[in-house]
Structure formats: structure tokens, C-alpha cells
Design a protein around this motif. Structure first.
Motif, mmCIF file in Angstrom:
data_model
loop_
_atom_site.group_PDB
_atom_site.id
_atom_site.type_symbol
_atom_site.label_atom_id
_atom_site.label_comp_id
_atom_site.label_asym_id
_atom_site.label_seq_id
_atom_site.Cartn_x
_atom_site.Cartn_y
_atom_site.Cartn_z
ATOM 1 N N MET A 33 0.826 -1.204 0.000
ATOM 2 C CA MET A 33 0.000 0.000 0.000
ATOM 3 C C MET A 33 0.863 1.257 0.000
ATOM 4 O O MET A 33 0.564 2.226 -0.681
ATOM 5 C CB MET A 33 -0.948 -0.008 1.195
ATOM 6 C CG MET A 33 -2.044 -1.049 1.048
ATOM 7 S SD MET A 33 -3.105 -1.169 2.473
ATOM 8 C CE MET A 33 -3.907 0.402 2.437
ATOM 9 N N PHE A 34 1.968 1.240 0.748
ATOM 10 C CA PHE A 34 2.879 2.384 0.752
ATOM 11 C C PHE A 34 3.514 2.564 -0.624
ATOM 12 O O PHE A 34 3.661 3.694 -1.099
ATOM 13 C CB PHE A 34 3.967 2.207 1.818
ATOM 14 C CG PHE A 34 4.933 3.340 1.843
ATOM 15 C CD1 PHE A 34 4.610 4.524 2.479
ATOM 16 C CD2 PHE A 34 6.160 3.238 1.215
ATOM 17 C CE1 PHE A 34 5.497 5.584 2.501
ATOM 18 C CE2 PHE A 34 7.047 4.296 1.221
ATOM 19 C CZ PHE A 34 6.717 5.471 1.866
ATOM 20 N N ILE A 35 3.906 1.470 -1.259
ATOM 21 C CA ILE A 35 4.507 1.556 -2.595
ATOM 22 C C ILE A 35 3.508 2.141 -3.587
ATOM 23 O O ILE A 35 3.868 2.969 -4.435
ATOM 24 C CB ILE A 35 5.009 0.165 -3.047
ATOM 25 C CG1 ILE A 35 6.208 -0.257 -2.215
ATOM 26 C CG2 ILE A 35 5.368 0.162 -4.527
ATOM 27 C CD1 ILE A 35 6.624 -1.701 -2.395
ATOM 28 N N VAL A 36 2.253 1.734 -3.494
ATOM 29 C CA VAL A 36 1.225 2.270 -4.398
ATOM 30 C C VAL A 36 1.053 3.773 -4.178
ATOM 31 O O VAL A 36 1.010 4.550 -5.142
ATOM 32 C CB VAL A 36 -0.110 1.510 -4.212
ATOM 33 C CG1 VAL A 36 -1.244 2.221 -4.907
ATOM 34 C CG2 VAL A 36 0.022 0.088 -4.715
ATOM 35 N N VAL A 37 0.982 4.207 -2.920
ATOM 36 C CA VAL A 37 0.834 5.640 -2.628
ATOM 37 C C VAL A 37 2.042 6.416 -3.155
ATOM 38 O O VAL A 37 1.895 7.444 -3.813
ATOM 39 C CB VAL A 37 0.639 5.870 -1.111
ATOM 40 C CG1 VAL A 37 0.760 7.339 -0.753
ATOM 41 C CG2 VAL A 37 -0.691 5.333 -0.658
ATOM 42 N N ALA A 38 3.253 5.919 -2.877
ATOM 43 C CA ALA A 38 4.457 6.608 -3.327
ATOM 44 C C ALA A 38 4.559 6.616 -4.853
ATOM 45 O O ALA A 38 4.982 7.615 -5.448
ATOM 46 C CB ALA A 38 5.696 5.958 -2.711
ATOM 47 N N ALA A 39 4.166 5.541 -5.506
ATOM 48 C CA ALA A 39 4.240 5.484 -6.971
ATOM 49 C C ALA A 39 3.226 6.425 -7.618
ATOM 50 O O ALA A 39 3.541 7.084 -8.614
ATOM 51 C CB ALA A 39 4.018 4.054 -7.454
ATOM 52 N N VAL A 40 2.034 6.503 -7.054
ATOM 53 C CA VAL A 40 1.045 7.453 -7.589
ATOM 54 C C VAL A 40 1.543 8.885 -7.422
ATOM 55 O O VAL A 40 1.449 9.703 -8.342
ATOM 56 C CB VAL A 40 -0.323 7.242 -6.892
ATOM 57 C CG1 VAL A 40 -1.266 8.387 -7.171
ATOM 58 C CG2 VAL A 40 -0.936 5.934 -7.341
ATOM 59 N N CYS A 41 2.126 9.177 -6.266
ATOM 60 C CA CYS A 41 2.685 10.512 -6.055
ATOM 61 C C CYS A 41 3.870 10.768 -6.983
ATOM 62 O O CYS A 41 4.059 11.895 -7.464
ATOM 63 C CB CYS A 41 3.103 10.682 -4.605
ATOM 64 S SG CYS A 41 1.720 10.678 -3.472
ATOM 65 N N LEU A 42 4.651 9.737 -7.257
ATOM 66 C CA LEU A 42 5.776 9.871 -8.186
ATOM 67 C C LEU A 42 5.287 10.208 -9.590
ATOM 68 O O LEU A 42 5.826 11.102 -10.257
ATOM 69 C CB LEU A 42 6.587 8.573 -8.204
ATOM 70 C CG LEU A 42 7.693 8.453 -9.242
ATOM 71 C CD1 LEU A 42 8.804 9.434 -8.943
ATOM 72 C CD2 LEU A 42 8.240 7.040 -9.269
ATOM 73 N N VAL A 43 4.259 9.530 -10.041
ATOM 74 C CA VAL A 43 3.717 9.795 -11.378
ATOM 75 C C VAL A 43 3.131 11.207 -11.445
ATOM 76 O O VAL A 43 3.356 11.941 -12.418
ATOM 77 C CB VAL A 43 2.663 8.732 -11.752
ATOM 78 C CG1 VAL A 43 1.906 9.121 -13.000
ATOM 79 C CG2 VAL A 43 3.326 7.381 -11.929
ATOM 80 N N LEU A 44 2.396 11.608 -10.410
ATOM 81 C CA LEU A 44 1.847 12.969 -10.385
ATOM 82 C C LEU A 44 2.963 14.010 -10.388
ATOM 83 O O LEU A 44 2.893 15.018 -11.106
ATOM 84 C CB LEU A 44 0.957 13.165 -9.161
ATOM 85 C CG LEU A 44 -0.404 12.491 -9.186
ATOM 86 C CD1 LEU A 44 -1.092 12.651 -7.839
ATOM 87 C CD2 LEU A 44 -1.262 13.067 -10.294
#
Length: 153
Positions: A33-44
Motif C-alpha cells: 500500500m505504501f509503494i502504491v501511494v508513493a508510486a502514484v505521487c511519483l507519477v503525479l
């Protein structure tokens, strides 16, 4: 530069704080879940580039990418809760590969655009001047030309 980016940062902080609360019994679930949050923020972050300075944008992208990579690498150190770890691993690898693909495609597009603008400036071919003047790469090239003028005899 982007007035709304503070709200996105608060949403990111809240999402990170809610990771342990949402899945308290599974360490690997929390990591995914942390990886998903960080990856979405990375893409944004890579897509919007909210800061005025390109160095700040690059640093923020690098920090988020390192968070994703380090968290993914630490997944092997979390003890097994049960034998159904395969979905978490597949999900984590998918997020890592997707974020790496987005990051490298953004990097490639930026390099192609900078090279195209550089070739247009050095060969004196007509280019849409409004886009070239506002482009970060052209500002960099103008600074390089200014340094070159200082070193001429």
C-alpha cells in the motif's frame, strides 16, 4: 508554481499515515500500500512538475523513486504471515515496473525535446519561437551561449 500542490502534499501525507491503520495485520500488505501511494505521487510529480525550479522537481522525483525502490527491496525482509504472499509481490513488482516506465519515458521525452531544440538553435532552422523561448531547455542553452561569449577572445 502550482497553487494546488500543497493540497496534494497533504493528501499524500494523510495516505501514508493511513497505511498502517488500514491493514494492521499484514506487513507486506502495508508495504504494498505504501509503494502504491508513493508510486502514484511519483507519477503525479513527474507529470505536473509543480515547483518553479527544475532542480527541485528532479529532487522530489528522485526522493519518491528511492522510496519506492527501498520499500520494494525491504519486502523480502518482512517475515511471512502466511503462504499467500504472491499477490503482494506481483502487485509490488507491477507498481515498480510501471513507475520506472513512466519515469524513463518522461526522461526520454525531455531529452528528445532538448536535443531537438538544441539542434534547431545551432543550425539556425526556423522553429516556433514562442515555444522555444519559454522552454527550459532553451533557457539552459542561452546560459551556455552566454558562458561561451565570456570565454571568447
Amino acid at each position: 508554481q502550482r497553487w494546488y500542490w500543497g493540497s496534494i502534499l497533504m493528501l499524500r501525507s494523510m495516505s501514508i499515515a493511513l497505511v498502517p491503520v488500514s491493514n494492521p495485520d499484514s506487513g507486506k500488505g502495508q508495504l504494498v500500500m505504501f509503494i502504491v501511494v508513493a508510486a502514484v505521487c511519483l507519477v503525479l510529480q513527474a507529470r505536473i512538475l509543480p515547483w518553479k525550479s527544475m532542480q527541485l522537481n528532479a529532487l522530489d522525483i528522485l526522493v519518491l523513486f528511492c522510496l519506492v525502490v527501498i520499500t520494494s527491496a525491504s519486502m523480502s525482509y518482512v517475515g511471512p504471515e502466511d503462504t499467500s504472499d504472491t499477490p503482494y509481490v506481483v502487485m509490488a513488482l507491477t507498481v515498480i515496473y510501471a513507475s520506472a516506465a513512466v519515469m524513463f519515458s518522461q526522461l526520454g521525452c525531455g531529452m528528445v525535446r532538448m536535443l531537438r531544440d538544441y539542434l534547431a538553435v545551432t543550425t539556425n532552422t526556423p522553429v516556433v519561437e514562442a515555444r522555444v523561448k519559454d522552454d527550459l531547455a532553451s533557457r539552459f542553452l542561452n546560459q551556455v551561449k552566454g558562458v561561451g561569449k565570456l570565454t571568447e577572445p
